[in-house]
Scaffold this motif. Structure first.
Motif, PDB file in Angstrom:
ATOM      1  N   MET A 110       0.843  -1.190   0.000  1.00  0.00           N
ATOM      2  CA  MET A 110       0.000   0.000   0.000  1.00  0.00           C
ATOM      3  C   MET A 110       0.876   1.238   0.000  1.00  0.00           C
ATOM      4  O   MET A 110       1.892   1.299   0.654  1.00  0.00           O
ATOM      5  CB  MET A 110      -0.922  -0.029   1.224  1.00  0.00           C
ATOM      6  N   VAL A 111       0.431   2.226  -0.726  1.00  0.00           N
ATOM      7  CA  VAL A 111       1.109   3.510  -0.806  1.00  0.00           C
ATOM      8  C   VAL A 111       0.816   4.291   0.468  1.00  0.00           C
ATOM      9  O   VAL A 111      -0.249   4.148   1.072  1.00  0.00           O
ATOM     10  CB  VAL A 111       0.569   4.275  -2.045  1.00  0.00           C
ATOM     11  N   ALA A 112       1.754   5.140   0.869  1.00  0.00           N
ATOM     12  CA  ALA A 112       1.542   5.974   2.056  1.00  0.00           C
ATOM     13  C   ALA A 112       0.318   6.858   1.857  1.00  0.00           C
ATOM     14  O   ALA A 112      -0.011   7.241   0.733  1.00  0.00           O
ATOM     15  CB  ALA A 112       2.777   6.824   2.314  1.00  0.00           C
ATOM     16  N   VAL A 113      -0.347   7.189   2.959  1.00  0.00           N
ATOM     17  CA  VAL A 113      -1.574   7.993   2.911  1.00  0.00           C
ATOM     18  C   VAL A 113      -1.336   9.299   2.178  1.00  0.00           C
ATOM     19  O   VAL A 113      -2.124   9.687   1.315  1.00  0.00           O
ATOM     20  CB  VAL A 113      -2.101   8.266   4.342  1.00  0.00           C
ATOM     21  N   GLU A 114      -0.230   9.971   2.486  1.00  0.00           N
ATOM     22  CA  GLU A 114       0.057  11.261   1.857  1.00  0.00           C
ATOM     23  C   GLU A 114       0.162  11.100   0.339  1.00  0.00           C
ATOM     24  O   GLU A 114      -0.336  11.930  -0.419  1.00  0.00           O
ATOM     25  CB  GLU A 114       1.355  11.871   2.402  1.00  0.00           C
ATOM     26  N   ASP A 115       0.830  10.022  -0.108  1.00  0.00           N
ATOM     27  CA  ASP A 115       0.981   9.779  -1.536  1.00  0.00           C
ATOM     28  C   ASP A 115      -0.348   9.409  -2.177  1.00  0.00           C
ATOM     29  O   ASP A 115      -0.658   9.849  -3.287  1.00  0.00           O
ATOM     30  CB  ASP A 115       2.003   8.671  -1.793  1.00  0.00           C
ATOM     31  N   ALA A 116      -1.138   8.597  -1.501  1.00  0.00           N
ATOM     32  CA  ALA A 116      -2.446   8.197  -2.035  1.00  0.00           C
ATOM     33  C   ALA A 116      -3.336   9.421  -2.226  1.00  0.00           C
ATOM     34  O   ALA A 116      -4.047   9.530  -3.230  1.00  0.00           O
ATOM     35  CB  ALA A 116      -3.117   7.197  -1.115  1.00  0.00           C
ATOM     36  N   LEU A 117      -3.275  10.356  -1.278  1.00  0.00           N
ATOM     37  CA  LEU A 117      -4.122  11.546  -1.367  1.00  0.00           C
ATOM     38  C   LEU A 117      -3.649  12.525  -2.430  1.00  0.00           C
ATOM     39  O   LEU A 117      -4.382  13.438  -2.799  1.00  0.00           O
ATOM     40  CB  LEU A 117      -4.210  12.239  -0.004  1.00  0.00           C
ATOM     41  N   LYS A 118      -2.455  12.318  -2.970  1.00  0.00           N
ATOM     42  CA  LYS A 118      -1.960  13.140  -4.081  1.00  0.00           C
ATOM     43  C   LYS A 118      -2.381  12.566  -5.433  1.00  0.00           C
ATOM     44  O   LYS A 118      -2.285  13.243  -6.448  1.00  0.00           O
ATOM     45  CB  LYS A 118      -0.436  13.249  -4.021  1.00  0.00           C
ATOM     46  N   ASN A 119      -2.829  11.318  -5.441  1.00  0.00           N
ATOM     47  CA  ASN A 119      -3.236  10.648  -6.679  1.00  0.00           C
ATOM     48  C   ASN A 119      -4.559  11.227  -7.168  1.00  0.00           C
ATOM     49  O   ASN A 119      -5.548  11.261  -6.423  1.00  0.00           O
ATOM     50  CB  ASN A 119      -3.355   9.136  -6.412  1.00  0.00           C
ATOM     51  N   ASP A 120      -4.573  11.687  -8.419  1.00  0.00           N
ATOM     52  CA  ASP A 120      -5.773  12.329  -8.975  1.00  0.00           C
ATOM     53  C   ASP A 120      -6.980  11.397  -8.980  1.00  0.00           C
ATOM     54  O   ASP A 120      -8.105  11.837  -8.721  1.00  0.00           O
ATOM     55  CB  ASP A 120      -5.510  12.838 -10.394  1.00  0.00           C
ATOM     56  N   ALA A 121      -6.771  10.125  -9.269  1.00  0.00           N
ATOM     57  CA  ALA A 121      -7.890   9.177  -9.316  1.00  0.00           C
ATOM     58  C   ALA A 121      -8.472   8.962  -7.920  1.00  0.00           C
ATOM     59  O   ALA A 121      -9.696   8.907  -7.743  1.00  0.00           O
ATOM     60  CB  ALA A 121      -7.441   7.850  -9.917  1.00  0.00           C
ATOM     61  N   VAL A 122      -7.604   8.862  -6.920  1.00  0.00           N
ATOM     62  CA  VAL A 122      -8.059   8.692  -5.537  1.00  0.00           C
ATOM     63  C   VAL A 122      -8.820   9.935  -5.096  1.00  0.00           C
ATOM     64  O   VAL A 122      -9.887   9.854  -4.494  1.00  0.00           O
ATOM     65  CB  VAL A 122      -6.876   8.387  -4.591  1.00  0.00           C
ATOM     66  N   ARG A 123      -8.272  11.110  -5.408  1.00  0.00           N
ATOM     67  CA  ARG A 123      -8.937  12.364  -5.033  1.00  0.00           C
ATOM     68  C   ARG A 123     -10.302  12.480  -5.724  1.00  0.00           C
ATOM     69  O   ARG A 123     -11.261  12.932  -5.114  1.00  0.00           O
ATOM     70  CB  ARG A 123      -8.059  13.569  -5.362  1.00  0.00           C
ATOM     71  N   ALA A 124     -10.385  12.066  -6.976  1.00  0.00           N
ATOM     72  CA  ALA A 124     -11.662  12.122  -7.696  1.00  0.00           C
ATOM     73  C   ALA A 124     -12.675  11.185  -7.039  1.00  0.00           C
ATOM     74  O   ALA A 124     -13.854  11.546  -6.888  1.00  0.00           O
ATOM     75  CB  ALA A 124     -11.459  11.746  -9.168  1.00  0.00           C
ATOM     76  N   TYR A 125     -12.231  10.005  -6.638  1.00  0.00           N
ATOM     77  CA  TYR A 125     -13.121   9.068  -5.947  1.00  0.00           C
ATOM     78  C   TYR A 125     -13.617   9.664  -4.637  1.00  0.00           C
ATOM     79  O   TYR A 125     -14.804   9.657  -4.339  1.00  0.00           O
ATOM     80  CB  TYR A 125     -12.398   7.734  -5.697  1.00  0.00           C
ATOM     81  N   LEU A 126     -12.685  10.192  -3.833  1.00  0.00           N
ATOM     82  CA  LEU A 126     -13.057  10.776  -2.547  1.00  0.00           C
ATOM     83  C   LEU A 126     -13.953  12.002  -2.727  1.00  0.00           C
ATOM     84  O   LEU A 126     -14.899  12.194  -1.963  1.00  0.00           O
ATOM     85  CB  LEU A 126     -11.810  11.131  -1.738  1.00  0.00           C
ATOM     86  N   PHE A 127     -13.684  12.801  -3.753  1.00  0.00           N
ATOM     87  CA  PHE A 127     -14.524  13.970  -4.028  1.00  0.00           C
ATOM     88  C   PHE A 127     -15.948  13.531  -4.351  1.00  0.00           C
ATOM     89  O   PHE A 127     -16.915  14.099  -3.864  1.00  0.00           O
ATOM     90  CB  PHE A 127     -13.942  14.802  -5.176  1.00  0.00           C
ATOM     91  N   ARG A 128     -16.061  12.497  -5.175  1.00  0.00           N
ATOM     92  CA  ARG A 128     -17.390  11.969  -5.521  1.00  0.00           C
ATOM     93  C   ARG A 128     -18.095  11.428  -4.287  1.00  0.00           C
ATOM     94  O   ARG A 128     -19.300  11.545  -4.131  1.00  0.00           O
ATOM     95  CB  ARG A 128     -17.260  10.874  -6.584  1.00  0.00           C
TER      96      ARG A 128
END
Length: 173
Positions: A1-19
């Motif tokens: 698993m990627v570190a939380v900070e790195d995961a939250l920088k991922n555009d796809a992850v941010r788009a999912y969380l935004f949705r």
């Protein structure tokens, strides 16, 4: 698993969380301290985000196993306090489950497109299966216009490419 900070920088992850939680929810996630437990009131005060938005975000994340709480009871007042912590170590599993759900839906749609022959009303754009069109004598129920055959090969191929790409991303090829 990627570190939380790195995961939250991922555009796809941010788009999912935004949705999932919207702009204020994403703001809360960005400002949520990585260590410790916090009440919803503490989080609202620390982040400047409306308490109702904080609660909505936390319960939404809880529903996806991305946040957990511990409930404590004040012995004097009997009030319950919920102490929250983010559980982003579950992010990969949550995203995989979401992708599995999407894959199932897209696969069902792909099968539907491949197993049916379609007719369309060129005036209003309604699309019918062969059986529906035949039951209506190939006349649109909406505008009484004659239906024409609809070639759905492009749509079926697009669905197949999408299904294959998701399967590849999930390692299900």
């Amino acid at each position: 698993m990627v570190a939380v900070e790195d995961a939250l920088k991922n555009d796809a992850v941010r788009a999912y969380l935004f949705r999932l939680v919207g702009e204020e929810g994403l703001d809360l996630i960005d400002k949520f301290p990585l260590e410790g437990e916090y009440s919803d009131e503490d989080l609202a005060e620390r982040t400047g985000i409306n308490l109702n938005s904080v609660r909505h975000t936390l319960y939404t994340l809880y529903g996806k196993r991305l946040a957990e709480y511990r409930r404590i009871k004040n012995a004097e007042t009997g009030w319950l306090t919920y102490l929250w912590v983010m559980k982003f170590e579950n992010l990969d599993a949550t995203l995989s489950e979401e992708m599995d759900d999407i894959l199932e839906i897209l696969k069902a749609r792909e099968d539907y497109e491949l197993l049916n022959d379609f007719y369309i009303c060129n005036k209003c754009g309604l699309r019918y299966t062969f059986d529906e069109a035949m039951a209506r004598d190939f006349i649109c129920i909406n505008c009484d216009e004659k239906m024409d055959h609809f070639d759905n090969d492009l749509l079926a191929e697009a669905l197949k490419r999408r299904v294959d790409a998701i399967k590849e991303n999930l390692g299900k090829v």
